[in-house]
Design a protein around this motif. Sequence first.
Motif, PDB file in Angstrom:
ATOM      1  N   ILE A 130      16.677 -18.967 -32.303  1.00 27.63           N
ATOM      2  CA  ILE A 130      16.042 -19.948 -31.399  1.00 27.63           C
ATOM      3  C   ILE A 130      16.618 -19.811 -30.000  1.00 27.63           C
ATOM      4  O   ILE A 130      15.891 -19.868 -29.007  1.00 27.63           O
ATOM      5  CB  ILE A 130      16.210 -21.384 -31.944  1.00 27.63           C
ATOM      6  CG1 ILE A 130      15.402 -21.559 -33.231  1.00 27.63           C
ATOM      7  CG2 ILE A 130      15.778 -22.411 -30.893  1.00 27.63           C
ATOM      8  CD1 ILE A 130      15.654 -22.863 -33.953  1.00 27.63           C
ATOM      9  N   ARG A 131      17.942 -19.622 -29.916  1.00 29.64           N
ATOM     10  CA  ARG A 131      18.583 -19.468 -28.612  1.00 29.64           C
ATOM     11  C   ARG A 131      18.053 -18.226 -27.889  1.00 29.64           C
ATOM     12  O   ARG A 131      17.759 -18.256 -26.691  1.00 29.64           O
ATOM     13  CB  ARG A 131      20.103 -19.390 -28.794  1.00 29.64           C
ATOM     14  CG  ARG A 131      20.878 -19.610 -27.521  1.00 29.64           C
ATOM     15  CD  ARG A 131      22.377 -19.715 -27.747  1.00 29.64           C
ATOM     16  NE  ARG A 131      22.904 -18.470 -28.289  1.00 29.64           N
ATOM     17  CZ  ARG A 131      23.569 -18.362 -29.432  1.00 29.64           C
ATOM     18  NH1 ARG A 131      23.801 -19.419 -30.175  1.00 29.64           N
ATOM     19  NH2 ARG A 131      24.014 -17.197 -29.842  1.00 29.64           N
ATOM     20  N   GLN A 132      17.858 -17.130 -28.622  1.00 33.75           N
ATOM     21  CA  GLN A 132      17.316 -15.905 -28.019  1.00 33.75           C
ATOM     22  C   GLN A 132      15.860 -16.102 -27.594  1.00 33.75           C
ATOM     23  O   GLN A 132      15.450 -15.651 -26.522  1.00 33.75           O
ATOM     24  CB  GLN A 132      17.426 -14.743 -29.008  1.00 33.75           C
ATOM     25  CG  GLN A 132      18.848 -14.285 -29.233  1.00 33.75           C
ATOM     26  CD  GLN A 132      18.960 -13.263 -30.352  1.00 33.75           C
ATOM     27  OE1 GLN A 132      18.034 -13.062 -31.129  1.00 33.75           O
ATOM     28  NE2 GLN A 132      20.129 -12.632 -30.449  1.00 33.75           N
ATOM     29  N   ARG A 133      15.100 -16.775 -28.439  1.00 30.84           N
ATOM     30  CA  ARG A 133      13.699 -17.057 -28.099  1.00 30.84           C
ATOM     31  C   ARG A 133      13.612 -17.952 -26.865  1.00 30.84           C
ATOM     32  O   ARG A 133      12.762 -17.734 -25.993  1.00 30.84           O
ATOM     33  CB  ARG A 133      13.028 -17.708 -29.307  1.00 30.84           C
ATOM     34  CG  ARG A 133      11.586 -18.016 -29.120  1.00 30.84           C
ATOM     35  CD  ARG A 133      10.996 -18.565 -30.409  1.00 30.84           C
ATOM     36  NE  ARG A 133       9.769 -19.258 -30.126  1.00 30.84           N
ATOM     37  CZ  ARG A 133       8.776 -19.420 -30.969  1.00 30.84           C
ATOM     38  NH1 ARG A 133       8.887 -18.941 -32.193  1.00 30.84           N
ATOM     39  NH2 ARG A 133       7.696 -20.072 -30.641  1.00 30.84           N
ATOM     40  N   ALA A 134      14.500 -18.945 -26.783  1.00 30.79           N
ATOM     41  CA  ALA A 134      14.524 -19.846 -25.626  1.00 30.79           C
ATOM     42  C   ALA A 134      14.849 -19.069 -24.349  1.00 30.79           C
ATOM     43  O   ALA A 134      14.219 -19.280 -23.301  1.00 30.79           O
ATOM     44  CB  ALA A 134      15.547 -20.957 -25.845  1.00 30.79           C
ATOM     45  N   ALA A 135      15.799 -18.176 -24.442  1.00 31.63           N
ATOM     46  CA  ALA A 135      16.164 -17.373 -23.274  1.00 31.63           C
ATOM     47  C   ALA A 135      14.983 -16.496 -22.838  1.00 31.63           C
ATOM     48  O   ALA A 135      14.725 -16.356 -21.640  1.00 31.63           O
ATOM     49  CB  ALA A 135      17.379 -16.505 -23.599  1.00 31.63           C
ATOM     50  N   GLU A 168      16.655 -26.872 -26.709  1.00 31.60           N
ATOM     51  CA  GLU A 168      15.935 -28.102 -27.035  1.00 31.60           C
ATOM     52  C   GLU A 168      14.450 -27.987 -26.669  1.00 31.60           C
ATOM     53  O   GLU A 168      13.563 -28.354 -27.458  1.00 31.60           O
ATOM     54  CB  GLU A 168      16.558 -29.283 -26.305  1.00 31.60           C
ATOM     55  CG  GLU A 168      15.937 -30.604 -26.647  1.00 31.60           C
ATOM     56  CD  GLU A 168      16.635 -31.771 -25.961  1.00 31.60           C
ATOM     57  OE1 GLU A 168      15.961 -32.796 -25.781  1.00 31.60           O
ATOM     58  OE2 GLU A 168      17.820 -31.658 -25.606  1.00 31.60           O
ATOM     59  N   ALA A 169      14.163 -27.453 -25.491  1.00 30.92           N
ATOM     60  CA  ALA A 169      12.773 -27.279 -25.066  1.00 30.92           C
ATOM     61  C   ALA A 169      12.062 -26.271 -25.956  1.00 30.92           C
ATOM     62  O   ALA A 169      10.874 -26.427 -26.277  1.00 30.92           O
ATOM     63  CB  ALA A 169      12.710 -26.835 -23.606  1.00 30.92           C
ATOM     64  N   GLU A 170      12.762 -25.253 -26.391  1.00 33.05           N
ATOM     65  CA  GLU A 170      12.163 -24.250 -27.280  1.00 33.05           C
ATOM     66  C   GLU A 170      11.822 -24.856 -28.637  1.00 33.05           C
ATOM     67  O   GLU A 170      10.745 -24.609 -29.188  1.00 33.05           O
ATOM     68  CB  GLU A 170      13.115 -23.058 -27.460  1.00 33.05           C
ATOM     69  CG  GLU A 170      12.517 -21.898 -28.205  1.00 33.05           C
ATOM     70  CD  GLU A 170      11.356 -21.245 -27.466  1.00 33.05           C
ATOM     71  OE1 GLU A 170      10.500 -20.656 -28.150  1.00 33.05           O
ATOM     72  OE2 GLU A 170      11.292 -21.316 -26.220  1.00 33.05           O
TER      73      GLU A 170
END
Length: 84
Positions: free
Chosen positions: A17-22, A29-31
Amino acid sequence: MKNVTIRNLSDEVHRAIRQRAAAHERSVEAEIRAILTDAVQPAERIKLGTRLAEIWAQDPLTEEEHALLDNRDRTPHEPMEFPE
């Protein structure tokens, strides 16, 4: 707006999720909000008129049904009164 706490999220899922958000240039949180929104809301709003036209194209009205519609009573009805 409601708050949700997610417990026991694996490190692997959080990292993904962190990689996708980046990649989308937003916070984790927004992701997560975007993922949840995409999961529960249709990509395109269903339009009633379009859907009805699709149904009628599959099963068109017969001549008899057309005649019934053409000959129906079109007199406006009196508005109903509701108690307050």
